[in-house]
Design an enzyme around this catalytic site. Structure first.
Site, PDB file in Angstrom:
ATOM      1  N   ASN A   1      46.049 155.314  82.262  1.00 33.88           N
ATOM      2  CA  ASN A   1      44.703 155.038  82.412  1.00 33.88           C
ATOM      3  C   ASN A   1      44.509 153.534  82.412  1.00 33.88           C
ATOM      4  OD1 ASN A   1      42.063 154.782  81.900  1.00 33.88           O
ATOM      5  ND2 ASN A   1      41.787 155.839  79.964  1.00 33.88           N
TER       6      ASN A   1
ATOM      7  N   LYS B   1      46.456 151.575  79.672  1.00 32.22           N
ATOM      8  CA  LYS B   1      46.947 152.439  78.520  1.00 32.22           C
ATOM      9  C   LYS B   1      47.925 153.522  78.945  1.00 32.22           C
ATOM     10  CE  LYS B   1      42.551 152.146  76.082  1.00 32.22           C
ATOM     11  NZ  LYS B   1      41.452 151.870  76.879  1.00 32.22           N
TER      12      LYS B   1
ATOM     13  N   ARG C   1      44.746 158.385  85.663  1.00 28.24           N
ATOM     14  CA  ARG C   1      43.168 158.636  85.711  1.00 28.24           C
ATOM     15  C   ARG C   1      42.479 157.741  86.485  1.00 28.24           C
ATOM     16  NH1 ARG C   1      38.810 155.860  81.909  1.00 28.24           N
ATOM     17  NH2 ARG C   1      37.239 157.000  82.513  1.00 28.24           N
TER      18      ARG C   1
ATOM     19  N   HIS D   1      33.430 161.803  83.216  1.00 27.82           N
ATOM     20  CA  HIS D   1      34.110 162.588  82.073  1.00 27.82           C
ATOM     21  C   HIS D   1      34.355 163.904  82.609  1.00 27.82           C
ATOM     22  CE1 HIS D   1      31.402 160.185  78.887  1.00 27.82           C
ATOM     23  NE2 HIS D   1      32.732 159.839  78.944  1.00 27.82           N
TER      24      HIS D   1
ATOM     25  N   ARG E   1      24.526 151.511  76.307  1.00 24.12           N
ATOM     26  CA  ARG E   1      23.962 151.714  77.484  1.00 24.12           C
ATOM     27  C   ARG E   1      22.612 152.466  77.390  1.00 24.12           C
ATOM     28  NH1 ARG E   1      28.875 155.017  79.988  1.00 24.12           N
ATOM     29  NH2 ARG E   1      30.508 153.810  78.720  1.00 24.12           N
TER      30      ARG E   1
ATOM     31  N   PHE F   1      28.431 154.814  65.672  1.00 27.63           N
ATOM     32  CA  PHE F   1      27.571 155.907  64.742  1.00 27.63           C
ATOM     33  C   PHE F   1      27.942 155.868  63.387  1.00 27.63           C
ATOM     34  CE2 PHE F   1      25.308 158.541  67.722  1.00 27.63           C
ATOM     35  CZ  PHE F   1      25.423 157.877  68.868  1.00 27.63           C
ATOM     36  N   ARG F   2      29.276 155.162  63.031  1.00 31.24           N
ATOM     37  CA  ARG F   2      29.464 155.290  61.529  1.00 31.24           C
ATOM     38  C   ARG F   2      28.682 154.269  60.869  1.00 31.24           C
ATOM     39  NH1 ARG F   2      35.806 155.545  62.991  1.00 31.24           N
ATOM     40  NH2 ARG F   2      34.709 154.251  64.871  1.00 31.24           N
TER      41      ARG F   2
ATOM     42  N   GLU G   1      32.666 165.241  67.938  1.00 29.01           N
ATOM     43  CA  GLU G   1      33.498 166.045  67.025  1.00 29.01           C
ATOM     44  C   GLU G   1      33.468 165.698  65.321  1.00 29.01           C
ATOM     45  OE1 GLU G   1      37.406 164.698  68.503  1.00 29.01           O
ATOM     46  OE2 GLU G   1      36.769 165.109  70.475  1.00 29.01           O
TER      47      GLU G   1
ATOM     48  N   GLU H   1      41.643 164.223  77.329  1.00 34.25           N
ATOM     49  CA  GLU H   1      41.973 164.140  78.571  1.00 34.25           C
ATOM     50  C   GLU H   1      43.229 163.712  79.404  1.00 34.25           C
ATOM     51  OE1 GLU H   1      38.628 161.243  77.399  1.00 34.25           O
ATOM     52  OE2 GLU H   1      37.824 161.673  79.723  1.00 34.25           O
TER      53      GLU H   1
HETATM   54  P1  ADP Z   1      34.645 156.408  74.056  1.00 32.34           P
HETATM   55  O1  ADP Z   1      33.539 156.730  74.688  1.00 32.34           O
HETATM   56  O2  ADP Z   1      34.923 154.947  73.757  1.00 32.34           O
HETATM   57  O3  ADP Z   1      35.865 157.207  74.524  1.00 32.34           O
HETATM   58  P2  ADP Z   1      34.907 157.899  71.517  1.00 32.34           P
HETATM   59  O4  ADP Z   1      34.824 159.338  72.248  1.00 32.34           O
HETATM   60  O5  ADP Z   1      35.984 157.538  70.821  1.00 32.34           O
HETATM   61  O6  ADP Z   1      34.265 157.026  72.741  1.00 32.34           O
HETATM   62  O7  ADP Z   1      33.820 157.661  70.488  1.00 32.34           O
HETATM   63  C1  ADP Z   1      33.493 156.867  69.861  1.00 32.34           C
HETATM   64  C2  ADP Z   1      32.209 157.127  69.056  1.00 32.34           C
HETATM   65  O8  ADP Z   1      32.481 157.792  68.009  1.00 32.34           O
HETATM   66  C3  ADP Z   1      31.911 155.617  67.952  1.00 32.34           C
HETATM   67  O9  ADP Z   1      30.370 155.508  68.258  1.00 32.34           O
HETATM   68  C4  ADP Z   1      32.206 156.106  66.846  1.00 32.34           C
HETATM   69  O10 ADP Z   1      31.294 155.448  65.792  1.00 32.34           O
HETATM   70  C5  ADP Z   1      31.985 157.573  66.707  1.00 32.34           C
HETATM   71  N1  ADP Z   1      32.795 158.415  65.592  1.00 32.34           N
HETATM   72  C6  ADP Z   1      34.107 158.200  65.284  1.00 32.34           C
HETATM   73  N2  ADP Z   1      34.160 158.806  64.054  1.00 32.34           N
HETATM   74  C7  ADP Z   1      33.135 159.045  63.448  1.00 32.34           C
HETATM   75  C8  ADP Z   1      32.445 159.869  62.444  1.00 32.34           C
HETATM   76  N3  ADP Z   1      33.557 160.024  61.319  1.00 32.34           N
HETATM   77  N4  ADP Z   1      31.260 159.905  62.203  1.00 32.34           N
HETATM   78  C9  ADP Z   1      30.485 159.436  63.119  1.00 32.34           C
HETATM   79  N5  ADP Z   1      30.954 158.955  64.519  1.00 32.34           N
HETATM   80  C10 ADP Z   1      32.319 158.796  64.658  1.00 32.34           C
END
Ligand code: ADP
Length: 401
Positions: free
Chosen positions: A7, A14, A90, A179, A240, A283-284, A333, A383
């Site tokens: 990727n 990566k 990718r 995606h 975004r 989001f955390r 997830e 992916e």
């Molecule tokens: P990308 O688009 O970079 O591939 P990811 O699919 O890895 O992104 O998602 C990243 C997002 O997932 C971040 O905003 C992160 O905060 C969120 N995330 C990961 N673990 C948790 C969690 N336990 N609770 C809430 N949000 C989470």
């Protein structure tokens, strides 16, 4: 069969080495800061970690370095690259040229590079990595898997913008969607879990991560998706803005005195959850801020959840019903409050989450209440595995011919 999945971005590369016997990851890593200085992070399944500063003037040096990391030193997992049967790459933008996974030739790489006008940040990096890989592993077949290809089945009435038709013809301005590899992986998994043919299911697939997109899948095909000409469109994202009135863009640009590229940065890097909350795009962090009573973080999450809910409603209308909703990627997830708020008050559509099942995170699970007509599932995306599976299939097909 052992497959190397690559990727490549404009300044990073990566990789994952996957054993297709048991679909396990043998080693993975990242060659970072290409064109700046260079750094390799490499990790094997047995837990050996290699970190080293390198010199990566171009993607070719980075690719040589990953070959070294896989074959020599303490992080070695194979004795020579001859053990690798194929490389799957990718590629972000395949436009209308590529509708499916494709075996690489020189002409294919040239075409991917030509499409860079439509994906300035990504396609040129992909092309550079493809040339490097072709030079260093000339006898290993390479395959390209496009983020956009899955969405090439979207009907014209759903992919057109309301600009003059000539600009679609001349400049190829339309919705492409992204995606696709993730949506394809999770919807195939869903059909497997439900013991049904995907062709018999109407699905809304919510890939909610730092970048988010939602796709309507009917008859096994993507029929609409939220990302558009670029991955900026659709729901609110980490940094975004998602869909906004186009006139607001020209108005704000005027007020700030921004040119095109500054406005691009504003919409892609300074907006979304970060711009609204003023706290973080993660989001955390936002969940922690909400727990501390931060009103703008709460507003950002409310806006995000509402934007996802609105799309689900519109896709149910578009497909004339829904059998399953999938939550995937980092947020989908893991963030149970997002899943709960998005699905709240949708009982009239047959959607109802079980609060107990929704407590789990990061694992494959049907989280809908037993009596719900529509199944809501958390399905971790993969992916890289999808790219590896496509690569294996294409290489086997080519051998059989
Ligand atoms: P990308 O688009 O970079 O591939 P990811 O699919 O890895 O992104 O998602 C990243 C997002 O997932 C971040 O905003 C992160 O905060 C969120 N995330 C990961 N673990 C948790 C969690 N336990 N609770 C809430 N949000 C989470």
């Amino acid at each position: 069969m052992i497959i190397l999945v690559v990727n490549a971005g404009s300044s990073s590369l990566k990789y994952q080495l996957i054993n297709m016997e048991d679909e396990s990851v043998i080693a993975k890593g990242n060659c970072d800061r290409i064109g700046i200085d260079g750094h390799l992070s490499h990790k094997t399944a047995s837990g050996v970690k290699v970190e080293k500063d390198c010199d990566f003037p171009t993607h070719a040096e980075a690719f040589s370095c990953l070959v070294d990391a896989l074959t020599t030193g303490e992080g070695a997992v194979i004795s020579s690259m001859d053990e690798i049967s194929a490389v799957g790459h990718r590629v972000v933008q395949g436009a209308e040229v590529f509708t499916k996974t494709t075996l690489v030739t020189d002409e294919i790489i040239e075409k991917i590079d030509e499409l860079r006008e439509l994906a300035p940040v990504h396609n040129h990096g992909h092309a550079l990595a493809l040339w490097a890989c072709r030079k260093i592993l000339p006898n290993v077949p390479q395959v390209v898997v496009f983020d956009t290809a899955f969405h090439q089945t979207i009907p014209q009435k759903a992919f057109m913008y309301g600009f003059p038709y000539e600009d679609y013809e001349q400049f190829h301005v339309r919705k492409y969607g992204f995606h696709g590899t993730s949506h394809r992986f999770v919807t195939a998994k869903l059909a497997e879990i439900m013991g049904k043919d995907l062709k018999d299911l109407k699905v809304v697939s919510c890939h909610l991560g730092n970048g988010s997109s939602i796709t309507a899948v009917q008859d096994g095909k993507s029929v609409d998706t939220t990302m558009g000409f670029t991955p900026l469109d659709g729901v609110l994202m980490g940094t975004r803005c998602g869909a906004v009135d186009p006139s607001a863009v020209t108005y704000v640009a005027g007020k700030h005195g921004f040119g095109v590229s500054e406005m691009d940065t504003y919409m892609n890097k300074k907006s979304g959850m970060l711009g609204i909350s003023g706290v973080s795009s993660d989001f955390r962090d936002l969940d922690a801020a909400v727990a501390d009573g931060n009103a703008r973080a709460a507003l950002a999450k409310d806006m995000f959840n509402l934007s996802v809910k609105k799309i689900i409603g519109s896709y149910v209308a578009e497909m004339g019903g829904v059998d399953a909703i999938i939550f995937t990627a980092g947020v989908g997830e893991n963030d149970r409050s997002v899943r709960w708020d998005v699905c709240e008050h949708l009982e009239y559509l047959g959607i109802k989450i079980d609060p107990e099942k929704n407590k789990y995170r990061g694992k494959q699970m049907d989280i809908s209440i037993d009596w719900a007509r529509v199944r809501v599932l958390v399905i971790p995306t993969n992916e890289e595995l999808m790219i590896a599976k496509d690569t294996e299939r294409l290489v086997n097909e080519a051998k059989a011919q």
